[in-house]
Scaffold this motif. Structure first.
Motif, short mmCIF file in Angstrom:
data_model
loop_
_atom_site.label_atom_id
_atom_site.label_comp_id
_atom_site.label_asym_id
_atom_site.label_seq_id
_atom_site.Cartn_x
_atom_site.Cartn_y
_atom_site.Cartn_z
N PRO A 50 46.43 134.46 192.22
CA PRO A 50 45.70 134.02 193.54
C PRO A 50 43.83 133.86 193.44
CG PRO A 50 45.71 136.90 193.55
CD PRO A 50 46.48 135.73 192.79
N ASP A 51 42.53 134.69 192.72
CA ASP A 51 41.48 134.22 192.50
C ASP A 51 41.81 133.77 191.11
OD1 ASP A 51 38.86 134.51 192.71
OD2 ASP A 51 39.27 136.65 192.67
N ALA A 52 41.92 133.22 190.12
CA ALA A 52 41.62 133.13 189.01
C ALA A 52 40.66 132.03 188.80
CB ALA A 52 43.08 131.40 188.42
N PRO A 53 40.13 132.45 187.23
CA PRO A 53 38.85 131.63 186.86
C PRO A 53 39.34 130.06 186.77
CG PRO A 53 39.71 133.23 185.11
CD PRO A 53 40.83 133.42 186.70
N SER A 54 38.55 129.50 186.47
CA SER A 54 38.52 128.18 186.13
C SER A 54 38.88 128.37 184.42
CB SER A 54 37.08 127.41 185.87
OG SER A 54 36.17 127.95 185.51
N LEU A 55 40.02 127.31 184.11
CA LEU A 55 39.84 127.31 182.60
C LEU A 55 39.32 126.31 181.82
CD1 LEU A 55 42.01 127.81 180.82
CD2 LEU A 55 43.40 126.38 181.07
N ILE A 56 38.70 126.07 181.26
CA ILE A 56 37.95 125.24 180.60
C ILE A 56 38.52 124.82 179.09
CG2 ILE A 56 36.08 123.97 179.48
CD1 ILE A 56 34.30 125.87 182.04
N ALA A 57 38.68 124.42 178.18
CA ALA A 57 39.74 123.45 176.96
C ALA A 57 38.36 123.27 176.75
CB ALA A 57 40.74 122.84 177.06
N VAL A 58 38.01 123.85 175.43
CA VAL A 58 37.07 123.57 173.88
C VAL A 58 37.32 123.09 172.73
CG1 VAL A 58 34.38 123.60 173.61
CG2 VAL A 58 35.16 125.33 175.27
N THR A 59 37.13 122.15 172.45
CA THR A 59 37.11 121.27 171.03
C THR A 59 36.16 121.84 170.50
OG1 THR A 59 38.85 120.29 171.85
CG2 THR A 59 38.25 119.92 169.48
N ILE A 60 35.95 121.84 168.79
CA ILE A 60 35.37 122.27 167.84
C ILE A 60 35.55 120.60 167.25
CG2 ILE A 60 33.44 122.87 166.20
CD1 ILE A 60 33.82 124.31 169.26
N ASP A 61 34.41 119.77 166.68
CA ASP A 61 34.66 118.87 165.86
C ASP A 61 33.44 119.56 164.83
OD1 ASP A 61 34.89 116.63 164.50
OD2 ASP A 61 33.90 115.40 166.12
N HIS A 62 34.65 119.58 163.36
CA HIS A 62 33.90 120.10 162.47
C HIS A 62 33.03 119.14 162.02
CE1 HIS A 62 36.07 123.54 163.76
NE2 HIS A 62 35.18 124.53 163.09
N ALA A 63 33.46 117.92 162.27
CA ALA A 63 32.80 117.07 161.78
C ALA A 63 33.21 116.34 159.87
CB ALA A 63 31.25 116.01 161.70
N LEU A 64 34.19 116.94 159.04
CA LEU A 64 34.64 117.18 157.99
C LEU A 64 35.19 116.05 157.68
CD1 LEU A 64 34.90 121.14 158.20
CD2 LEU A 64 33.20 119.61 156.47
N ARG A 65 36.58 115.42 159.12
CA ARG A 65 36.89 114.53 158.35
C ARG A 65 36.93 113.12 159.64
NH1 ARG A 65 42.12 115.29 160.13
NH2 ARG A 65 41.73 117.33 161.43
N SER A 66 37.27 112.13 158.54
CA SER A 66 37.21 110.88 159.53
C SER A 66 36.99 110.57 160.72
CB SER A 66 37.74 109.27 158.60
OG SER A 66 38.47 109.69 158.14
N GLU A 67 38.98 111.84 160.71
CA GLU A 67 40.00 111.94 161.89
C GLU A 67 39.48 112.22 162.85
OE1 GLU A 67 42.07 111.25 158.07
OE2 GLU A 67 41.02 112.19 159.46
N SER A 68 38.14 113.17 162.87
CA SER A 68 37.97 114.51 163.37
C SER A 68 37.49 114.04 165.32
CB SER A 68 36.43 114.98 163.02
OG SER A 68 35.69 114.73 163.17
N ALA A 69 36.65 112.45 165.09
CA ALA A 69 35.94 112.46 166.74
C ALA A 69 37.55 112.04 167.45
CB ALA A 69 35.35 111.51 166.46
N ALA A 70 38.15 111.07 166.77
CA ALA A 70 39.49 111.10 167.47
C ALA A 70 40.78 111.54 167.89
CB ALA A 70 40.26 109.53 166.80
N GLU A 71 40.70 112.58 167.05
CA GLU A 71 41.63 114.24 167.30
C GLU A 71 40.58 114.63 168.88
OE1 GLU A 71 43.50 114.22 163.07
OE2 GLU A 71 41.80 116.07 163.84
N SER A 72 39.75 114.52 168.47
CA SER A 72 39.42 115.79 169.77
C SER A 72 38.81 114.81 170.92
CB SER A 72 37.66 116.45 169.38
OG SER A 72 36.82 116.84 168.23
N ALA A 73 39.16 113.78 170.61
CA ALA A 73 39.24 112.99 172.10
C ALA A 73 40.30 112.97 172.37
CB ALA A 73 38.95 111.48 172.04
#
Length: 447
Positions: A50-73
């Motif tokens: 009934p009184d739930a907190p807001s849920l926020i998803a956070v993704t850390i892009d480690h920038a170690l692979r070329s695909e990481s930005a697309a995966e975060s998106a």
């Protein structure tokens, strides 16, 4: 433990957490199956409150692979489709040539803590599973038994302010995939999880079902033993240890000798790490030797940057006066593993360094129930504010910044296994106690 053929029940996973009344909660989501399952299971659960907190998803892009930005998106699109706010934080700057997993972990913790503070919460949930726990323990056991045999803690306090909780530690990875498949949710597999250049990937391929069950049982037993040892050490510290002066600890030798030997040596190891400002417990055999030898006045030795001296039935501990840091007072930081410094006003010409023997000799130390020589030795290693090589005063007294005692052992990471001992140390040092853990009705003792 949940069968790997049954979808997890959100109520069973999250009902023990104190979520009602919180402004928000962070879910760390990489896009892999474990963290995506965490996100959507938590979303299901919060919709019931009934009184739930807001849920926020956070993704850390480690920038170690070329695909990481697309995966975060891609994670952002999945979160948006469910009406969940999503943020991407990128690990900027050059990456180390070696030790990449450890550096990435540190960066991830720091970025997630920053996201939590920005969202006004002290709680980050991560998707570590029972399989992750087994892999972690397999790696640690190769390095030997010890406190690490307890595995990952259900919750760990980061930097004294943000709880990182792991609600899926008793859930098998495949059970989470069962849940995702039933929802029609696809996930991304990080190729580094199969890259045998990394130790975890090698362990993941080596351990079988029998090994996983054995390792998880060992972790549970070791976690309980570590909590029990922490409670006993906390009781001994609370009843037999005093702080007669800043930087000086006084232990009643008779009570340590009368305690269970393993409790006494564990408590001494904690106190040595605290006095010396070290992030790790000192060597077990050497600490045990100190208890065996410290009989009668005149004993003196050092271990883990701490001096140990005996006098009048007491053991006294204080920081050595060598290798003490000099740090500009420009931001919040932990000085020498013993004091958390905060700036009251930005003054670029101020430095935090040791008070020094000369200043300690001239400082007033009346009405202190401890040998004066030891008081002055301890005082010499205390933090002071300096300007242009001139000592302004002790950091705890001069008013230019705030200096709060901390235990270097737990200044950055405090596993919930060690909460009882950490509370005893905070009380001993007159420092700030750890905040209550995120579990419902929890007031500070271990779960």
């Amino acid at each position: 433990m949940l069968s790997d053929e049954v979808s997890p029940d959100p109520g069973a996973l999250f009902s023990a957490f104190h979520l009602t009344g919180r402004n928000s909660v962070i879910a760390a989501v990489s896009g892999g199956g474990d963290s995506l399952a965490l996100l959507f299971l938590l979303h299901d659960y919060l919709q019931r409150l009934p009184d739930a907190p807001s849920l926020i998803a956070v993704t850390i892009d480690h920038a170690l692979r070329s695909e990481s930005a697309a995966e975060s998106a891609a994670v952002g699109r999945m979160a948006a489709a469910a009406g969940i706010p999503h943020r991407v934080l990128r690990w900027e700057g050059p990456k180390p040539a070696t030790g990449v997993p450890a550096a990435a972990r540190q960066a991830r913790l720091s970025l997630l803590a920053r996201a939590a503070e920005g969202a006004g919460t002290d709680l980050v949930l991560t998707g570590h599973t029972a399989d992750d726990q087994a892999e972690t323990l397999a790696m640690r056991l190769e390095r030997g038994e010890g406190r690490g045999a307890a595995g990952m803690a259900p919750a760990t306090l980061y930097d004294g302010r943000i709880w990182f909780a792991r609600p899926l530690l008793e859930v098998r990875r495949e059970a989470l995939r069962v849940f995702l498949r039933a929802r029609g949710i696809s996930w991304m597999d990080d190729p580094t999880n199969r890259d045998t250049r990394f130790e975890r990937a090698r362990k993941r391929q080596e351990i079988d079902e029998h090994s996983i069950a054995r390792l998880l049982n060992k972790a549970r037993d070791a976690a309980q033993a570590r909590e029990d040892a922490g409670r006993k050490a906390a009781a001994l510290i609370g009843g037999a240890v005093f702080r007669p002066a800043p930087g000086l600890l006084r232990l009643r030798r008779a009570e340590f000798r009368g305690a269970e030997p393993e409790v006494a040596v564990y408590a001494l190891r904690i106190l040595l790490a605290v006095a010396g400002g070290t992030p790790h417990l000192p060597d077990l055999a050497r600490a045990r030797g100190i208890l065996d030898q410290a009989d009668g006045d005149g004993f003196r030795t050092s271990l883990s940057r701490a001096v140990i001296a005996t006098k009048s039935g007491y053991l006294f501990l204080h920081r050595e006066t060598r290798n003490l840091p000099e740090v500009p007072l420009t931001d919040a930081f932990v000085w020498d593993g013993r004091y958390r410094m905060n700036v009251h006003s930005q003054q670029e010409d101020l430095v935090v360094a040791a008070f020094g023997s000369e200043n300690a000799r001239e400082h007033e130390i009346s009405d202190i129930d401890a040998p004066r020589g030891l008081v002055r030795s301890a005082l010499a290693a205390e933090p002071a504010i300096w300007r242009d090589r001139h000592c302004v005063g002790l950091a705890t007294e001069c008013g230019l910044g705030e200096a709060r005692p901390v235990a270097g052992l737990w200044a950055q990471l405090l596993p919930c296994f060690d909460l009882a001992a950490a509370h005893a140390i905070a009380q001993l040092l007159a420092g700030e106690p750890p905040p209550a853990s995120p579990w419902r009705g929890h007031k500070g003792t271990v779960r």
